[in-house]
Write an enzyme that holds these catalytic residues in place. Structure first.
Site, short mmCIF file in Angstrom:
data_model
loop_
_atom_site.label_atom_id
_atom_site.label_comp_id
_atom_site.label_asym_id
_atom_site.label_seq_id
_atom_site.Cartn_x
_atom_site.Cartn_y
_atom_site.Cartn_z
CB CYS A 149 5.86 -1.92 -1.62
SG CYS A 149 5.31 -3.41 -2.47
CG HIS A 165 1.88 -3.49 0.29
ND1 HIS A 165 2.52 -2.60 -0.54
CD2 HIS A 165 1.84 -2.91 1.52
CE1 HIS A 165 2.85 -1.52 0.15
NE2 HIS A 165 2.45 -1.69 1.40
#
Length: 1081
Positions: free
Chosen positions: A116, A361
């Site tokens: 990510c 994330h």
């Protein structure tokens, strides 16, 4: 709508009633030898009514077709009646679901595991129109030479013109040699990627492409040191350094304005930090600061949310709220006045969600340069946020709220409120005619800010989605965008082919799905149609028999097999009555439909019932009735035999076998268990076993009962080579077995006599009682383990006769001497003085036991020992200096506090042995044992949680001693004083880890634990259990000091994980850190 009134009509009869009626018909057929039509209808259940209200399909009604398919709105887990959605899902992934929502929607990037961080940065670069345009200008030859540029251009081309909603970045990630499963820092990735791209692009001859990285992202600063005395700058101050991002502190700062001020602040150099001025030729006070010389078009501001902790060598994230404006004016922060407009607009916000530095994330909120709309890029998912970085509606998914505040002029600081982990949008009002309308945003997770220099009018025209920059049209072989960017011909051809193959895949899947759904619908209609016509309404109508198993397969499967009626066909080619529960009566119309489509067979019509099988069945039923009656009579006789009421027995059978035979149900024919009534009383020689033998209990039964049992046994096992041996009442026991039993009995009697004599010879040793010892008397030493085995052997009685004889004494004594010196290799036992005599202290736990001279002589006679090879010992008072043969022993002060005992408290005896002990060999052996003990693994220890001021005496004594051989329960159990828990540990387990186990099991916070072994406190958390002399079998106890407040163990585990993290590898070993170019060989 009311339910059909078929409850009474379809009510099942009791099985007993049906069985009685069927038996009567079979008896009549057996008696008359004739079968009527009425008998056929009754036995084949043809006359039963058509069932309409059953929930399941019944076996006892061939006219029941219920339950073969689900109700109209029902479904099943698999097969033809599975839910349509599940059937479609079984076809595989639908590629049309991956279609881009609209031409104006950007595409996402697939997360390959932990990529990510890379996806967010790549989206930020792609959404920069100038960077994307420059990359597309690179020559095809240069792209082929540099795999990084080639894969990045291909990736951007797919993001640009693919019909897919998300793109797979695997080829680009693989080219960079990144590990998909390792989370990395996005800022570090961007820095290294720009450096790599700059080196690769330098080979391009297109000026627009060659310097695109420097033109967009490079600025310059200088570190200026100024002498406070002469006012001159240092020579190094003239040197300018390039930067691609500004790293700004966040800790202790609330706004971007404060961070920039702190970054450009002036540092005073005085005291020990004085500066040596070459002009003044001396150390003087000075000032040092960073001066911005030039600013790039895209200003990257890296927020330093990760701080390094020197104590733990790990990173910790700062999650405080941080405010930043939507418009940033850098004109006043440049070191020299510039004519260039330095107004910047916020164009991207990189966000890190999570509390740890090496996890969490990354997502990116990026502004479309042409429409002014913001998009959230969360890997594959791309969402429209409207015209605000965190969404116009400020939905709960972004946890944002909106408040209003008055803005102060630039340079005086920005006031932005923060509310926990929420984004806050502050709408500023006009404070005066000269002020601009500016939005300020606050975030606890913003990690990097991108500002783009404004060119021309600051207001971006808001356009509809149909006019977006990603809207494309095809002219010839090239793709053209509305914003003027076009794909190179080689990339446009590739994208065209990819889109074409994708469209083909979507169409093929749609055709496959339509065919499957049409087939399913047709099959369901067929099944419902055939089953609706399947019941036969009257007895006279023609019909066909069909297998129920095949009918179920046909009704449940999408593609049914060939019609198969062979399971319901007998050896005569007809329909036997025994298969009536496995078949259905099918109407002629339904049969013709099934047979014409699925072929197979055979045809079994109305008149195909098998008379031969009927007659055989009738004979079987009558025989079963007769057998059942005979068996009932025999059961009564057997009960009398076991009760001792039958005295006219003629044949022997096994008593346990007859008892089990009585417990079985009254069957219609013999079963497997009816065989072998005399097997257990038959010996290996084929004769009758003596009744004294184990398992040979027997009794006499009458002749009629024997003949019945014998007949059943032969019927069940006619081919048994041993058959069913017959033992009449006058049969004698096997002489060989009798002799063996007599010898065993004599041997047992002899052993009992020997054991009794040994118990008499060694009365105190046999009962485990310590013997009093006298000074200057001769004694002998024997191994305690051998003595314990001997004691178990001579005291075994009754059922406990499995004890093993102890070994020959001569070999045992030899094992106590070392081979090198023939000396004793065991430590001597300890003795204590009490009431005028000496006693062995550890009589049970010592490895050697002191016995009398008489006991030793008896042992030598009984167990093959040599008196002269024994290890003798003499106890003497310690009134002389000990020689090498004298070993001082400890004195146990166990006597009561009275005058008689106090007089003898200071007696210190010594034991003199022959041969003397070998200290050299004992030291070597104990060293090896200690090493093994210190390297244990997967051992058990007990921990008591003590409730109260002091630990009970029983727990203290258990904690002082260990019993490693004792079996330990793995459960936690409650005691009167607290809890007892067992743990699996190893020698390398630290005290800290043990306390964490105790915390998890007993709920006592680590800081409140006072851990003890006996009276010793275990407090060194960094030490191992082996360091603290804690070994398997030890009993520890712990108290709760209750000083510190309770807290969640998860917090400690999270902190521990952060503290023990290894040094980050980062991008080491990847192409990003290689000094060579990415040229393909």
């Amino acid at each position: 709508m009311s339910r059909p009134t078929t409850r009474n009509k379809n009510k099942r009869r009791k099985p007993v009633d049906d069985a009685d009626a069927t038996s009567e018909i079979f008896r009549k057929i057996h008696t008359t030898g004739k079968v009527t039509d009425d008998d056929i209808n009754q036995l084949y259940m043809i006359c039963k009514p058509v069932c309409q209200g059953c929930r399941v399909n019944t076996k006892d009604n061939p006219n029941c077709f219920c339950g073969l398919i689900p109700p109209p709105n029902g479904s099943r887990k698999n097969g033809l009646w599975q839910k349509m959605s599940e059937i479609i899902q079984a076809l595989g992934p639908d590629p049309s679901k991956d279609l881009r929502a609209s031409a104006s929607s950007p595409a996402g990037l697939t997360n390959l595991g932990a990529t990510c961080y890379a996806n967010s940065i790549l989206q930020c670069l792609y959404m920069n129109k100038l960077f994307r345009e420059g990359l597309f200008c690179v020559e095809e030859g240069v792209l082929k030479q540099h795999a990084v540029l080639d894969q990045l251009a291909r990736l951007f081309a797919q993001l640009h013109a693919s019909k897919m909603a998300f793109i797979d970045p695997a080829p680009f990630i693989k080219t960079l040699e990144l590990d998909n499963g390792v989370q990395q820092d996005s800022h570090e990735f961007l820095t290294l990627l720009l450096s790599l791209l700059e080196r690769c692009l330098s080979h391009s001859k297109v000026s627009k492409a060659r310097t695109i990285v420097q033109d967009l992202f490079r600025g310059s600063v200088s570190h200026v040191t100024t002498c406070s005395k002469c006012g001159k700058d240092s020579e190094a101050s003239l040197k300018m350094e390039d930067f691609y991002e500004l790293e700004l502190n966040v800790k202790g700062l609330k706004t971007l304005d404060e961070s920039l001020n702190e970054y450009l602040s002036i540092e005073e150099l005085d005291g020990d930090n004085q500066y040596f001025c070459e002009s003044c030729s001396m150390r003087v006070n000075a000032t040092r600061s960073i001066k911005l010389r030039s600013l790039p078009d895209v200003l990257n501001l890296q927020l330093k949310r990760y701080v390094f902790l020197p104590k733990t060598t790990a990173k910790k994230k700062i999650s405080s709220a941080f405010a930043f404006p939507g418009e940033l004016n850098m004109h006043g922060r440049l070191s020299e006045t510039s004519q260039v407009d330095l107004a910047y607009d916020l164009s991207a916000v990189l966000i890190h969600k999570g509390s740890a530095a090496n996890s969490g994330h990354y997502i990116a909120h990026i502004k479309d340069e042409n429409t002014g709309q913001w998009w959230e890029f969360d890997d594959e998912h791309v969402s429209n946020l409207g015209y605000h970085p965190f969404g116009e509606g400020l939905s709960t998914s972004t946890k944002a709220t909106r408040t209003e505040s008055v803005y102060t002029p630039c340079g005086e600081g920005m006031d932005a409120s923060a509310n926990g982990n929420h984004f806050e949008t502050i709408q500023l009002q006009h404070a005066g005619p000269s002020m601009n309308h500016v939005d300020i945003f606050s975030s606890t997770d913003a990690y990097m800010l991108m500002y783009t220099r404004r060119h021309g009018n600051k207001d971006v025209k808001r356009v509809s989605g149909s006019d977006g920059p990603t809207n494309m049209k095809i002219e010839g072989d090239a793709f053209f965008l509305q914003d003027g960017i076009s794909l190179p011909s080689h990339l446009s051809e590739e994208i065209k082919n990819l889109n074409a193959s994708y469209v083909v895949a979507c169409e093929e899947f749609k055709l496959k799905k339509d065919r499957e759904l049409d087939h399913i619908t047709t099959r369901r209609q067929e099944v419902r149609s055939v089953l609706s016509e399947a019941p036969v309404q009257s007895v006279e109508e023609p019909f066909y028999w069909i297998s129920t198993d095949w009918l179920r397969l046909w009704a449940d499967n999408v593609n049914p097999p060939v019609l198969d009626n062979t399971p319901i066909q007998c050896s005569h080619g007809k329909v036997p009555v025994s298969k009536v529960g496995c078949m259905k009566r099918l109407s002629t119309v339904s049969w013709i439909k099934l047979f014409s489509k699925y072929d197979g067979g055979p045809r079994l019509a109305k008149d195909d019932h098998c008379i031969d099988c009927l007659m055989d069945m009738a004979h079987t039923v009558v025989c079963a009735d007769s057998y059942r009656d005979r068996r009932t009579l025999m059961r009564e006789i057997a009960e009398n035999v076991l009760a001792g009421k039958c005295l006219d027995g003629n044949y022997y059978v096994s008593k346990p076998w007859l008892q089990q035979w009585l417990k079985r149900k009254n069957l219609d024919k013999p079963s497997e268990a009816d065989s072998g009534p005399t097997s257990s009383i038959r010996c290996q020689h084929g004769h009758l076993r003596p009744e004294q033998a184990p398992g040979a209990k027997r009794l006499l039964i009458p002749e009629n009962l024997w003949l019945f049992l014998y007949g059943d046994s032969i019927t069940v096992k006619p081919d048994d080579p041993l058959g069913c041996p017959t033992f009449p009442s006058d049969c004698e026991d096997c002489p060989e077995c009798s002799n063996e039993l007599s010898e065993v009995a004599c041997s047992e009697d002899s052993k009992r006599a020997v054991k009794l004599k040994q118990r008499q010879n060694h009365e105190k040793l046999a009962i485990g009682k310590s013997i009093p010892l006298s000074l200057n008397c001769k004694y002998y030493l024997v191994p305690s383990s051998w003595l314990s085995k001997w004691r178990n052997y001579i005291t075994a009685s009754g059922k406990n006769t499995t004890s093993v004889e102890p070994e020959i004494l001569d070999g045992i004594i030899n094992s106590l001497k070392c081979e090198k010196h023939l000396r004793l290799v065991e430590r001597l036992p300890k003795v204590f003085y009490k009431r005028g005599s000496y006693f062995q202290k550890g009589f049970i736990t010592d490895r050697l036991t002191i016995i009398t001279e008489n006991d030793w002589k008896c042992f030598c006679e009984e167990w093959g020992g040599l008196e002269e090879k024994g290890i003798s010992a003499v106890i003497e008072e310690n009134n002389l200096a000990g020689s090498c043969e004298e070993i001082s022993t400890s004195v146990d002060q166990l006597a009561p506090n009275n005058e008689a005992n106090n007089e003898n408290d200071l007696r210190q005896p010594v034991i003199r042995t022959f041969p003397e002990i070998c200290e050299e060999c004992i030291g070597e052996r104990e060293s090896c044992e200690l090493m093994q003990k210190l390297n244990y693994s997967d051992g058990d220890i007990c921990v008591y949680l003590v409730r109260g001021k002091e630990a009970p005496k029983s727990i203290l004594e258990a904690s002082e001693t260990s019993e490693p051989d004792r079996r330990i329960s793995k459960r936690s159990r409650r005691t009167n004083n607290g809890n007892l828990v067992n743990f699996k540990v190893s020698a390398s387990t630290s005290v800290y880890q043990l306390k964490m186990m105790i915390w998890e099991s007993l709920g006592v916070v680590k800081e409140n634990q006072i851990l003890h072994k006996g009276s010793r406190i275990i407090d060194k958390e960094c030490a191992t259990l082996a360091d603290m002399n804690i070994f398997p079998g030890d009993k520890l106890w712990v108290k709760d000091s209750e000083i510190h407040e309770d807290r969640d163990i998860a917090d400690e585990l999270s902190e521990q994980k952060m503290n023990v993290q290894s040094i980050e590898e980062g991008f080491r070993g990847t192409l990003l850190t290689a000094n060579i170019s990415s040229q393909v060989v």
